[in-house]
Design an enzyme around this catalytic site. Structure first.
Site, PDB file in Angstrom:
ATOM      1  N   ASP A 535      14.484  -6.791 -20.937  1.00 46.02           N
ATOM      2  CA  ASP A 535      14.835  -6.338 -22.292  1.00 46.02           C
ATOM      3  C   ASP A 535      13.745  -6.744 -23.277  1.00 46.02           C
ATOM      4  OD1 ASP A 535      15.492  -9.052 -23.402  1.00 46.02           O
ATOM      5  OD2 ASP A 535      17.046  -8.978 -21.857  1.00 46.02           O
ATOM      6  N   GLU A 615      -4.889  -1.280   7.755  1.00 44.68           N
ATOM      7  CA  GLU A 615      -4.137  -1.504   6.505  1.00 44.68           C
ATOM      8  C   GLU A 615      -4.953  -2.354   5.535  1.00 44.68           C
ATOM      9  OE1 GLU A 615       0.559  -1.369   7.852  1.00 44.68           O
ATOM     10  OE2 GLU A 615      -0.640  -3.119   8.397  1.00 44.68           O
TER      11      GLU A 615
END
Ligand code: GLA
Length: 755
Positions: A535, A615
């Site tokens: 928030d 990877e």
């Protein structure tokens, strides 16, 4: 622009670059809301409102004998309560005589240079001289209860902030049972409500519902803004979408229990009230005392959600986030959590850090498990000293060794919590929230420290500060891993227990202020089991928040999509984790995981030792790519290009403010046979400019070797053709067509640079 006052008509107009907000004191002294929307050339909008005699909508005493005046239908700036407006109230009071009524009449106003502040609470601040404040003073003639309505006007940001201060000027003690930060009445219009609901690991999924004839509450009673609901809602006209239509945002700058209520009344007017959740809230105001509500950030756009989001992204970045890292380039991090959980020692950490360094990572973050006796999540919280059974070399040495590799070091803390199995709890059981006579509720087997007690805050501050000062710690992840229950503080009298939930939040703000003030060079990242406290209030303290514990790229897209309505990319913590994913078991290509994590502050959360050489190579190139496009990703304007689930792919775009660069991301989310081609109209480019397109994707030779791969040769040709140049106008009006991709959850990133 700014604040204009028509003294004769008692009209207050707040104008921003593209919006106008107007109110008027009427003949009976009530403050009416007249208008909020696109600018209206300074017009007096009172002509829109006609008072009318409505049966079963009683008239206030001061209107007698006029029957055509009822607060039950008049649009108001902030309502009273307990009298004859039967819609949702902005406030709830119990007066010294036990009555529940309040009716606010206009007293005076004041215009102040600059933006008001709210004591002890986060709020929007101004940079330079960009804001003005209007304060309107009201009071209840029957009791003397007073109200200051605060309006902050940011003309260039298209933002108006609101908050209220309730002052007890009555002859006795007043109980505040509801303290709305604001209310707003729309006399006309048919609206939808956009809200952002969710759960742990699936936060802020956008939901759009019509506002119908009932009261709808979006709220949290969890002591946190919560995974389940976010203190941000949008009210929009029917038919509004990303690019069209009037829409209004309401963002509460608060991390505790909140409520946003909407009501469509009998005459189809819509009211919204937003503020602290009234259930379990009660604040005792002695004579002369004041109560300050948290603030709401309001913004309006006549051009749909994208523009509204940009306005919120701008105000949060420039006027909410205070950290010195707000605009600085933040390091690419590797967090130890999903790579090792609680099982590590200094040697394994050094190995992990070395692996991270090899990939091009810049910051190594040691997550949970380094302190107290913490080998699982049942013990240790509260004991903020290093666990030397695990970190045998001691923290300073570990950090030095990691620094010597050319990596920064960061650490995880959970300051607001305690395990019963901890030295802290054994010494101070009364520091945890608990209601006398009841056993405490447990969440993740932990209790909540009572932050309304200053001695608890002092302990937490001192013990954690000692750790932060003991080594070169440049990043802190501040976690909160359960909701707040058992709210009580025996140091307060029985009639003040309704204050504790809010006092707890004020205590957390105080603690955050002390930490961020004392350690301004530390990059703080917020977290609450992922995004349980995502928030604007928290962004005042930390510039980034771990967005969700879900690191599966596919549902993450919906989480980040919903989050992006109110919050900028630079606040969204996003990582690439291992596959199969630890939350869902899904297998996705590492490229796709990176494309999705580049929707936020980019990082990794895996054990490098478990990666294949292929990877590793891919990750090294991802990090270079991220760094190369850092500006457009973190500082660019953000565009949602798809509505989640409408198509078999999702797409979004970031465009630099000067429109010289754009990054388009596309992820296939549903695997389909013989699918139609991907077609996307880009947004926000300069129509007059030509852009060169480059493609980054993991579609390699393997795909082309699949026998009879449909469209294989066209795809190969598309991917290999370099230096394609298109005009901004073409990309926005015609769009870009991409080959259909065969495979599981494949993704592409297309970069566009002005030629
Ligand atoms: C929470 C966080 C995770 C991790 C764990 C550690 O769930 O969201 O990222 O830090 O706590 O316990």
């Amino acid at each position: 622009m700014g604040i204009t006052i028509n003294a004769e008509k008692k009209i207050f107009t707040l104008e921003t670059a593209h919006s106008a907000y107007q109110m008027q004191v009427d003949d009976r002294g009530f403050l009416r809301h007249l208008y909020y929307g696109s600018r209206v050339n300074g017009s007096d909008m009172s002509y829109m409102h006609i008072d009318y005699d409505r049966s079963f909508s009683a008239n206030p005493n001061c209107a007698y004998p006029v029957r055509g005046y009822s607060l039950d239908v008049i649009p108001q700036e902030y309502t009273g309560c307990g009298l004859c407006d039967f819609r949702i109230s902005s406030i709830g009071v119990i007066n010294p005589d036990g009555s529940f009524a309040a009716e606010f009449h206009y007293d005076s106003f004041e215009v102040r240079k600059g933006k008001y502040t709210i004591p002890g609470q986060p709020a929007v601040f101004e940079n330079g001289e960009e804001a003005e404040t209007l304060v309107i003073m009201l009071s209840d003639p029957a009791t003397g209860l007073s109200l200051e309505l605060l309006y902050g006007v940011f003309p260039e940001k298209d933002v108006i902030t609101r908050a209220a201060r309730i002052i007890n000027r009555t002859a006795g003690t007043v109980m505040i049972t509801k303290a709305g930060s604001m209310s707003l009445d729309f006399s006309y219009g048919d609206f939808d409500l956009l809200s952002f609901h969710g759960r742990h690991a699936m936060e802020r999924v956008m939901e759009r519902t019509p506002i119908v004839h009932n009261v709808t509450s979006i709220r949290s009673r969890r002591g946190q803004s919560s995974h389940q609901h976010n203190p941000f809602v949008i009210i929009c006209e029917k038919g509004a979408n990303e690019d069209y239509g009037n829409c209004y945002g309401f963002m509460l700058v608060y991390s505790g229990n909140f409520r946003a209520e909407t009501e469509k009344d009998q005459f189809d007017s819509t009211r919204i009230v937003m503020g602290i959740e009234p259930e379990s809230f009660r604040w005792k105001l002695e004579q002369g005392e004041a109560f300050d509500t948290p603030e709401v950030i309001l913004s309006f756009s006549a051009h749909g959600f994208t523009e509204l989001s940009h306005q919120y992204h701008r105000i949060i970045r420039h006027n909410i986030c205070r950290s010195k890292y707000n605009f600085a380039r933040r390091p690419v991090l590797l967090n130890s959590w999903e790579g090792s959980y609680f099982s590590f020692d200094d040697q394994s950490l050094l190995k992990m850090a070395a692996g991270a360094k090899e990939l091009g990572v810049e910051l190594f973050v040691l997550d949970d498990g380094w302190f107290g006796v913490r080998n699982d999540d049942n013990s240790g919280l509260g004991d903020w000293f290093v666990n030397e059974a695990k970190i045998r070399c001691g923290l300073p040495k570990l950090v030095d060794d990691i620094n010597a590799m050319g990596l920064k070091f960061g650490i995880w803390i959970e300051p607001e919590m305690v395990n019963e199995d901890s030295d802290l709890y054994r010494a101070h059981p009364d520091w945890a929230l608990n209601i006398p006579g009841r056993g405490p509720c447990r969440g993740r087997n932990q209790l909540v420290l009572n932050m309304s007690k200053p001695e608890v805050r002092d302990y937490v501050f001192d013990s954690i500060s000692k750790v932060l000062k003991s080594a070169n710690i440049e990043y802190v992840k501040w976690d909160v891993n359960r909701n707040v229950a058992d709210v009580y503080n025996e140091q307060f009298p029985v009639d003040r227990q309704g204050e504790i939930a809010h006092r707890h939040i004020l205590g957390i703000y105080d603690l955050l202020e002390r930490f961020t003030g004392t350690f301004p060079d530390i990059l703080f990242e917020g977290c609450s089991g992922g995004g349980g406290r995502f928030d604007a209030a928290m962004m005042y303290y930390y510039p980034q928040i771990w967005c969700s514990d879900d690191t599966d790229a596919i549902p993450r897209i919906a989480i980040q999509h919903g989050t992006s309505f109110g919050y900028p990319v630079s606040t969204i913590g996003a990582h690439v984790s291992a596959s199969p994913n630890h939350q869902t078991g899904r297998i996705t290509p590492v490229n796709t995981r990176a494309v999705v994590a580049m929707h936020g502050t980019f990082g990794y959360e895996l054990d490098p030792a478990k990666l294949t050489e292929e990877e590793k190579k891919e990750i090294r190139s991802q990090i270079l790519y991220f760094k190369e496009h850092y500006d457009v990703i973190q500082n660019g304007l953000y565009y949602r290009l798809t509505n989640i689930g409408e198509q078999y792919f999702e797409a979004w775009e970031q465009v630099s403010e000067d429109r010289s660069e754009a990054l388009l991301s596309v992820v296939i989310t549903v695997t389909q046979p013989n699918a139609r081609l991907i077609h996307i109209k880009m947004k926000g480019l300069d129509p007059e400019v030509d852009y060169r397109m480059d493609v980054r994707t993991d579609i390699d030779e393997k795909v082309f070797t699949i026998p009879d791969f449909p469209g294989g040769s066209q795809l190969k040709e598309f991917l290999q053709k370099e230096g394609r140049v298109y005009s901004g106008a073409a990309l926005m009006n015609g769009g870009i067509t991409l080959p259909w991709l065969m495979g599981n959850y494949l993704a592409m990133q297309l970069s566009f640079r002005k030629v």
